[in-house]
Design a protein around this motif. Structure first.
Motif, PDB file in Angstrom:
ATOM      1  N   VAL A  95       8.854 -14.553 -11.522  1.00 20.39           N
ATOM      2  CA  VAL A  95       8.714 -14.846 -10.092  1.00 20.39           C
ATOM      3  C   VAL A  95       7.446 -15.662  -9.877  1.00 20.39           C
ATOM      4  N   ASP A  97       5.146 -18.488  -7.266  1.00 19.35           N
ATOM      5  CA  ASP A  97       4.895 -19.028  -5.943  1.00 19.35           C
ATOM      6  C   ASP A  97       4.860 -20.533  -6.046  1.00 19.35           C
ATOM      7  N   VAL A 118      13.781 -10.711  -9.160  1.00 20.17           N
ATOM      8  CA  VAL A 118      13.215  -9.446  -8.674  1.00 20.17           C
ATOM      9  C   VAL A 118      14.263  -8.348  -8.667  1.00 20.17           C
ATOM     10  N   ASP A 122      14.609  -5.015 -10.952  1.00 28.84           N
ATOM     11  CA  ASP A 122      14.613  -3.665 -10.374  1.00 28.84           C
ATOM     12  C   ASP A 122      15.789  -2.845 -10.896  1.00 28.84           C
ATOM     13  N   PHE A 125      14.948  -1.671 -14.347  1.00 28.83           N
ATOM     14  CA  PHE A 125      13.979  -0.560 -14.274  1.00 28.83           C
ATOM     15  C   PHE A 125      14.712   0.746 -13.945  1.00 28.83           C
ATOM     16  N   ALA A 152       2.311  -2.206 -14.618  1.00 33.40           N
ATOM     17  CA  ALA A 152       2.218  -2.841 -13.299  1.00 33.40           C
ATOM     18  C   ALA A 152       0.761  -3.016 -12.886  1.00 33.40           C
ATOM     19  N   VAL A 156      -1.211  -6.568 -12.071  1.00 32.41           N
ATOM     20  CA  VAL A 156      -1.935  -6.840 -10.829  1.00 32.41           C
ATOM     21  C   VAL A 156      -3.385  -7.207 -11.156  1.00 32.41           C
ATOM     22  N   MET A 159      -3.699 -10.678 -12.361  1.00 36.28           N
ATOM     23  CA  MET A 159      -3.571 -11.639 -11.273  1.00 36.28           C
ATOM     24  C   MET A 159      -4.876 -11.750 -10.485  1.00 36.28           C
TER      25      MET A 159
ATOM     26  N   HIS B  92       9.631  -5.806  -2.255  1.00 38.15           N
ATOM     27  CA  HIS B  92      10.495  -6.700  -3.034  1.00 38.15           C
ATOM     28  C   HIS B  92      11.430  -7.511  -2.132  1.00 38.15           C
ATOM     29  N   ASN B 114       4.295 -14.064  -3.319  1.00 36.42           N
ATOM     30  CA  ASN B 114       5.428 -13.436  -3.985  1.00 36.42           C
ATOM     31  C   ASN B 114       4.991 -12.528  -5.137  1.00 36.42           C
ATOM     32  N   LYS B 115       4.065 -13.056  -5.927  1.00 36.57           N
ATOM     33  CA  LYS B 115       3.639 -12.336  -7.128  1.00 36.57           C
ATOM     34  C   LYS B 115       3.045 -10.971  -6.786  1.00 36.57           C
ATOM     35  N   SER B 116       2.205 -10.926  -5.744  1.00 32.35           N
ATOM     36  CA  SER B 116       1.628  -9.644  -5.335  1.00 32.35           C
ATOM     37  C   SER B 116       2.714  -8.689  -4.864  1.00 32.35           C
ATOM     38  N   VAL B 118       5.821  -8.524  -5.750  1.00 37.31           N
ATOM     39  CA  VAL B 118       6.599  -8.017  -6.890  1.00 37.31           C
ATOM     40  C   VAL B 118       5.805  -6.982  -7.669  1.00 37.31           C
ATOM     41  N   LEU B 119       4.575  -7.327  -8.028  1.00 39.03           N
ATOM     42  CA  LEU B 119       3.815  -6.462  -8.937  1.00 39.03           C
ATOM     43  C   LEU B 119       3.380  -5.172  -8.261  1.00 39.03           C
ATOM     44  N   VAL B 120       2.972  -5.255  -7.006  1.00 39.04           N
ATOM     45  CA  VAL B 120       2.574  -4.035  -6.305  1.00 39.04           C
ATOM     46  C   VAL B 120       3.809  -3.158  -6.057  1.00 39.04           C
ATOM     47  N   ASP B 122       6.337  -2.980  -8.063  1.00 37.34           N
ATOM     48  CA  ASP B 122       6.567  -2.346  -9.374  1.00 37.34           C
ATOM     49  C   ASP B 122       5.633  -1.156  -9.584  1.00 37.34           C
TER      50      ASP B 122
END
Lengths: 332, 332
Positions: A95, A97, A118, A122, A125, A152, A156, A159, B92, B114-116, B118-120, B122
């Motif tokens: 994913v 941006d 995404v 999911d 998972f 996860a 984060v 990032m 998500h 988007n990345k935040s 998805v990861l948060v 997760d």
């Protein structure tokens, strides 16, 4: 070691030794990633799951379980579980941006849109949690849900730590555990847990996977500044993406004022010009950062080996020891 | 029913009755969404978790557990679990593709990339699995991992079924279970499971949550064509986003050739012009589709009520019955 063994890579010998169980794992993966209602799901996963990756994580689980004398059916479920978690992670990594795309980041999700990546991630998972629940082991569930949280959290952290010159080696290690080592260590640990082995052996399996994953990732980050045609890596990808990997962290810690200004410009501000990569490599060498990174990788590889050596002797154990050597062979 | 009760909404009475337990749930949520390593995580979740939503799902779990006479500590864990899963799902859902943004879709992730999201998301999923593992109940784990799979499958199905005129009421129902009902039914069911109630009561709790969630979602979809200022919904949002909800599915099933051409143009091809929404509502009324949708909502609400009435009488039970009435009150 026979000549055949010497020229065959350890993970290939592992795959060959565990071929029959791995066949069951692949069948279970195909079965569980199917969705009678949403055909998009196997479409998206097929190119990841069928692509025939090394399947290193499920092999580690099968190897650990077999090494521990496990003779039940659930090592297959657990191997499929770790592969599902790995695949879900890859999908979510896809994913991106728009800003990331514009920076020229390779977008693995060109085939599929963000939304598919995404949601199908999911689904995998959720499927992995169903699979591990079927083992009926609460200890296994605790280990794997902890690993999922570490993964996860590490992503984060990566990032938010990206492009921040204050990133320390401790933070780097946490990111690496999230990216790589947490799933390696969970993969080996659960093999010992379902075989009902004593705590010290389970801990040794965890330590092996943890150290193997860390050395693997450090080598990968090192080769980004030290690659050659033979390693199959392009030099400078991480630099262009402004990733603060271990070599940079070491060089920045030793930087003088002028050097810090350089790192701030190219990494924090992302203002990169011709010749910057060459200058960065020069600074890395000046501060011995590549050599120090290489020594760290070898140290983690040695830790993996020591952990594995504490387990009862067997051919499989020796193969896993060979694997820890192999991981650092490209920089040894 | 006293005058006070009559003028207080059932979910508010529920929140007031369960205030003390809900305080514990909120404390646990705050504790578990913290991350000492990645401060971005609570930053992203805070605006969702602290925003003071209705907290309907955790209230359902607390209510079901209390209704069943549960006196252990784990209803709090399970209530936090379902709220984490719900929040992760919202995050998500926020992930969008550029094409979607261009269509003017409201982007809840403007604040975060988007990345935040998805990861948060997760991270919250992983945290929810840790929480449910702590309950030590494998049945609970099975129910909640099944629900997570149903949710993800429903979301994928919604994405692939969108804009496809062949979408049936069966597919719609599956999408609705994924979007809404699967978490409602899991939320109520686990309350009975941890209280160790007999199978028929656990089933009744599942049926109640399932039917409540379905009627809730049908009403929501109906109001998109039937809204008014008093319902707080804007008419036509789903139409503009080309969503095939129940009213449309019913009208399309009854459409003649000319009408099918209209639906194909506005929904499949997305070629919408001035007056199309008005024409769509006209066709919905012509085929009695809004009224038929309303009857479906009432039927599911009645099913929820019947399921709840099979449980032993108590004030809390009656409050949950009131809630099933309240859900359809906007269209009754």
């Amino acid at each position: 070691m026979s000549l055949d063994e010497a020229i065959t890579k350890p993970h290939e010998r592992l795959a060959s030794l565990l071929e029959s169980d791995m066949g069951k794992v692949n069948a279970l993966i195909r079965d569980r990633m199917a969705s009678k209602h949403a055909p998009r799901i196997p479409e998206v996963t097929a190119h990841l799951v069928d692509a025939g990756g090394k399947r290193l994580r499920p092999l580690l689980t099968l190897a650990a379980a077999k090494l521990c004398g496990y003779d039940g059916p659930y090592h297959v479920h657990l191997a499929a579980t770790v592969e599902f978690i790995h695949t879900a992670t890859l999908l979510h990594d896809d994913v991106v941006d728009e800003s990331a795309k514009r920076r020229g980041r390779p977008t693995a999700n060109l085939l599929w849109d963000n939304k598919s990546s995404v949601l199908v991630g999911d689904y995998l998972f959720a499927r992995s949690f169903q699979l591990m629940t079927e083992t009926g082991s609460l200890v296994v569930l605790r280990i794997l849900s902890d690993a999922a949280a570490t993964i996860a959290e590490g992503e984060v952290l990566q990032m938010t730590a990206a492009q921040d010159l204050a990133t320390t080696e401790d933070i780097y290690l946490q990111v690496v555990r999230g990216k790589t080592a947490a799933l390696f260590s969970a993969a080996t640990q659960v093999g010992g847990v379902i075989a009902d082995r004593p705590e010290n052996e389970v801990q040794a399996l965890f330590d092996y996977g943890d150290a193997l994953g860390i050395s693997f990732q450090i080598v990968d980050d090192l080769l980004d500044y030290w690659g050659s045609e033979s390693t199959g890596k392009n030099i400078g990808d991480d630099f262009r993406e402004r990733k603060l990997t271990l070599p940079l962290i070491k060089a920045i810690a030793a930087a003088d004022e002028e050097e810090r200004a350089f790192w701030s410009r190219v990494i924090e501000k992302g203002d990169q010009r011709d010749g910057d990569l060459e200058h960065a490599v020069l600074l890395l060498n000046k501060h011995d950062a590549l050599e120090a990174t290489r020594r760290d990788a070898l140290e983690w590889s040695a830790k993996a080996k020591t952990a594995m050596q504490s387990l009862p002797a067997s051919d499989l154990r020796d193969l896993l020891i060979d694997l820890s050597d192999y991981v650092v062979a490209r920089v040894s």
